[in-house]
Design an enzyme around this catalytic site. Structure first.
Site, PDB file in Angstrom:
ATOM      1  N   HIS A 137       0.875  -1.177   0.000  1.00 18.58           N
ATOM      2  CA  HIS A 137       0.000   0.000   0.000  1.00 18.58           C
ATOM      3  C   HIS A 137       0.915   1.230   0.000  1.00 18.58           C
ATOM      4  O   HIS A 137       2.030   1.168   0.517  1.00 18.58           O
ATOM      5  CB  HIS A 137      -0.849  -0.043   1.280  1.00 18.58           C
ATOM      6  N   ASP A 214       3.090  -4.423   8.068  1.00 15.77           N
ATOM      7  CA  ASP A 214       1.871  -3.630   7.921  1.00 15.77           C
ATOM      8  C   ASP A 214       0.704  -4.605   8.042  1.00 15.77           C
ATOM      9  O   ASP A 214       0.417  -5.370   7.119  1.00 15.77           O
ATOM     10  CB  ASP A 214       1.922  -2.934   6.551  1.00 15.77           C
ATOM     11  N   GLN A 217      -4.482  -5.132   6.849  1.00 18.09           N
ATOM     12  CA  GLN A 217      -5.456  -6.066   6.264  1.00 18.09           C
ATOM     13  C   GLN A 217      -5.376  -7.451   6.903  1.00 18.09           C
ATOM     14  O   GLN A 217      -6.121  -8.357   6.516  1.00 18.09           O
ATOM     15  CB  GLN A 217      -5.207  -6.208   4.750  1.00 18.09           C
ATOM     16  N   LYS A 240     -10.400  -0.838  10.351  1.00 15.87           N
ATOM     17  CA  LYS A 240     -10.513  -2.028   9.488  1.00 15.87           C
ATOM     18  C   LYS A 240     -10.791  -3.276  10.317  1.00 15.87           C
ATOM     19  O   LYS A 240     -11.029  -4.355   9.771  1.00 15.87           O
ATOM     20  CB  LYS A 240      -9.235  -2.210   8.666  1.00 15.87           C
ATOM     21  N   CYS A 378      -4.800   2.471  -3.676  1.00 15.78           N
ATOM     22  CA  CYS A 378      -3.577   3.023  -3.062  1.00 15.78           C
ATOM     23  C   CYS A 378      -2.426   2.030  -3.178  1.00 15.78           C
ATOM     24  O   CYS A 378      -1.602   1.902  -2.261  1.00 15.78           O
ATOM     25  CB  CYS A 378      -3.799   3.414  -1.605  1.00 15.78           C
TER      26      CYS A 378
HETATM   27  N1  7TS Z   1      -1.711  -0.658   4.665  1.00 15.64           N
HETATM   28  C1  7TS Z   1      -2.596  -1.444   4.046  1.00 15.64           C
HETATM   29  C2  7TS Z   1      -2.207  -2.823   3.652  1.00 15.64           C
HETATM   30  C3  7TS Z   1      -3.881  -0.959   3.785  1.00 15.64           C
HETATM   31  O1  7TS Z   1      -4.759  -1.748   3.175  1.00 15.64           O
HETATM   32  C4  7TS Z   1      -4.215   0.363   4.166  1.00 15.64           C
HETATM   33  C5  7TS Z   1      -5.563   0.952   3.854  1.00 15.64           C
HETATM   34  C6  7TS Z   1      -3.269   1.117   4.847  1.00 15.64           C
HETATM   35  C7  7TS Z   1      -2.022   0.586   5.072  1.00 15.64           C
HETATM   36  C8  7TS Z   1      -3.561   2.491   5.356  1.00 15.64           C
HETATM   37  O2  7TS Z   1      -4.426   2.409   6.442  1.00 15.64           O
HETATM   38  P1  7TS Z   1      -4.960   3.734   7.171  1.00 15.64           P
HETATM   39  O3  7TS Z   1      -5.984   3.233   8.110  1.00 15.64           O
HETATM   40  O4  7TS Z   1      -3.797   4.353   7.829  1.00 15.64           O
HETATM   41  O5  7TS Z   1      -5.536   4.597   6.080  1.00 15.64           O
HETATM   42  N2  7TS Z   1      -6.184   0.381   2.751  1.00 15.64           N
HETATM   43  C9  7TS Z   1      -7.299   0.815   2.108  1.00 15.64           C
HETATM   44  C10 7TS Z   1      -7.899   0.092   1.089  1.00 15.64           C
HETATM   45  O6  7TS Z   1      -7.505  -0.995   0.661  1.00 15.64           O
HETATM   46  N3  7TS Z   1      -8.965   0.778   0.643  1.00 15.64           N
HETATM   47  O7  7TS Z   1      -9.068   1.911   1.355  1.00 15.64           O
HETATM   48  C11 7TS Z   1      -8.033   1.955   2.264  1.00 15.64           C
END
Ligand code: 7TS
Length: 420
Positions: A137, A214, A217, A240, A378
């Site tokens: 990501h 990370d 997910q 999430k 992303c």
């Molecule tokens: N890393 C991964 C693997 C992610 O899927 C996401 C967000 C992030 C980092 C960032 O997370 P945040 O909570 O700091 O924004 N992924 C997604 C997605 O797949 N669709 O919208 C956000």
């Protein structure tokens, strides 16, 4: 919520999770969109929240609200103890050794930026190398590129194969004397690939290289044990994993967090301030400058409690069933290609349809009440790797059902009719 052992509901396999009862815990799942029952397949972007989390947030603002770590009055002590209780729940959730290894942050993105700027700027220099993978990501690419620009380090990328699996041999080849940090996703948001993180950590540690994972997910789908994985940092977002937005966690090995300078300065992260010199607070507060998302932390604790009430073998079996069922149904659609076909996969199906842009697919699905994400997720380098501008992504949670997948498939046939 109760997990039934003998469910015989039409869209469930016997012995799997009692999804019907679980769905009642998530009020938003009952709503309609464009006059159709909502089919929520955008869990990768953010999950829906159980009533227990919503109640915790409401209770906090109606009965418990106060600032933490500073007041001597009743409410401040109450809010502090609720917030610190939540930290204890999160420690248990990832099985960290020590409470001070749980740093509350805004989310995965902030957690990775914190490590890049704090650990990275202190311990990395010109010519050093940071390894990421081709399925990251942007949150696990850009903070490292920024660091590279600041200290003159270099980003190296582990390639992936056509199924979207990490090429471990290439990782072995990339590891060398200059490697100073490895930062990888645990589960890919765009492909669903589950990365063999224990093996990755073992290889990196053999060369004395720390590893950040990370877990954005991963935590909604798999039990995570940071001691078993043996990673040095683990980052994840509350929203999430059925908790509130704006709060997340950085797990860090205490020995490393101890050596790292603060990321931001301000209230709460100090023990003594004079104009001559400031002394920093102990872990984890050294990394928690300013008033945090108190309600969010408490709400995230409620999400952890909710997840602890589920049978995770049943959750895993149900999600595997959804993935297999959807994969089989979707591959029968003419001109549809799944992007991301790893052996080890979480409940994510990214796909492209011949001659139809993902945004058009997403828009027609939306008219049918089906919420998916369409775009680059992303993860632009993943799109480049597979030579597609965008994909449509259905990402599942344990509250989804086979019947909802049938709705998705029906809606995809509508897309074909419109564009056929
Ligand atoms: N890393 C991964 C693997 C992610 O899927 C996401 C967000 C992030 C980092 C960032 O997370 P945040 O909570 O700091 O924004 N992924 C997604 C997605 O797949 N669709 O919208 C956000």
């Amino acid at each position: 919520m109760k997990a039934a052992q003998d469910t015989q509901k039409p869209d469930l396999c016997p012995g799997l999770l009692d999804v019907e009862s679980i769905r009642k815990d998530f009020p938003l799942l009952a709503r309609k969109v464009h006059g159709k029952p909502l089919v929520y397949f955008d869990n990768g972007a953010t999950s829906q929240k159980p009533q227990a989390v919503i109640d915790a947030l409401k209770r906090y603002y109606t009965e418990e609200n106060s600032n933490i770590h500073r007041g001597v009055h009743y409410l401040s002590e109450l809010a502090t103890s609720l917030y610190e209780e939540a930290r204890k729940k999160l420690r248990r959730f990832v099985n960290a050794r020590r409470l001070e290894e749980i740093v509350f942050v805004r989310g995965t993105t902030e957690a990775i930026n914190l490590v890049a700027q704090s650990y990275g700027r202190k311990f990395l220099g010109a010519g050093d190398e940071i390894i990421v993978s081709a399925m990251e990501h942007h949150s696990n690419i850009v903070p490292w590129q920024m660091l590279c620009e600041q200290v003159g380090a270099r980003l190296r990328v582990i390639p992936i194969n056509h199924d979207g699996e990490l090429l471990l041999d290439e990782f072995r080849r990339l590891l060398n004397q200059r490697t100073k940090f490895v930062s990888l996703t645990h589960v890919s948001n765009a492909l669903g690939t589950v990365v063999p993180v224990k093996e990755v950590v073992k290889l990196a540690h053999a060369g004395g290289v720390p590893v950040l994972l990370d877990g954005a997910q991963a935590v909604p789908h798999l039990p995570v044990d940071v001691q078993e994985i043996d990673c040095d940092f683990y980052a994840f977002s509350g929203h999430k994993m059925f908790g509130p937005t704006g709060v997340g966690v950085l797990y860090g090995r205490a020995e490393l967090l101890d050596k790292m300078p603060p990321y931001q300065g301000g209230g709460d992260m100090i023990s003594l301030v004079t104009f001559e010199k400031t002394h920093y607070n102990v872990l984890p507060y050294k990394f928690e400058a300013g008033t945090p998302h108190i309600a969010g932390g408490i709400g995230l604790g409620a999400a952890v409690d909710y997840l602890a009430g589920l049978d995770w073998d049943q959750v895993a079996a149900h999600e595997r069933d959804l993935l297999e069922y959807a994969t089989q149904a979707i591959t029968k659609i003419d001109g549809l290609r799944i992007i991301g076909t790893a052996q080890e996969k979480a409940g994510v199906i990214s796909f492209v349809l011949d001659h139809v842009h993902a945004h058009d697919v997403g828009t027609i699905l939306d008219q049918e009440g089906v919420a998916v994400r369409a775009g680059h997720h992303c993860a632009m380098p993943v799109m480049q790797r597979f030579g597609v501008p965008a994909t449509t992504r259905a990402s599942f949670a344990f509250y989804n059902t086979r019947a909802e997948i049938d709705v998705l498939v029906g809606a995809l046939h509508r897309v074909l009719k419109v564009f056929g």
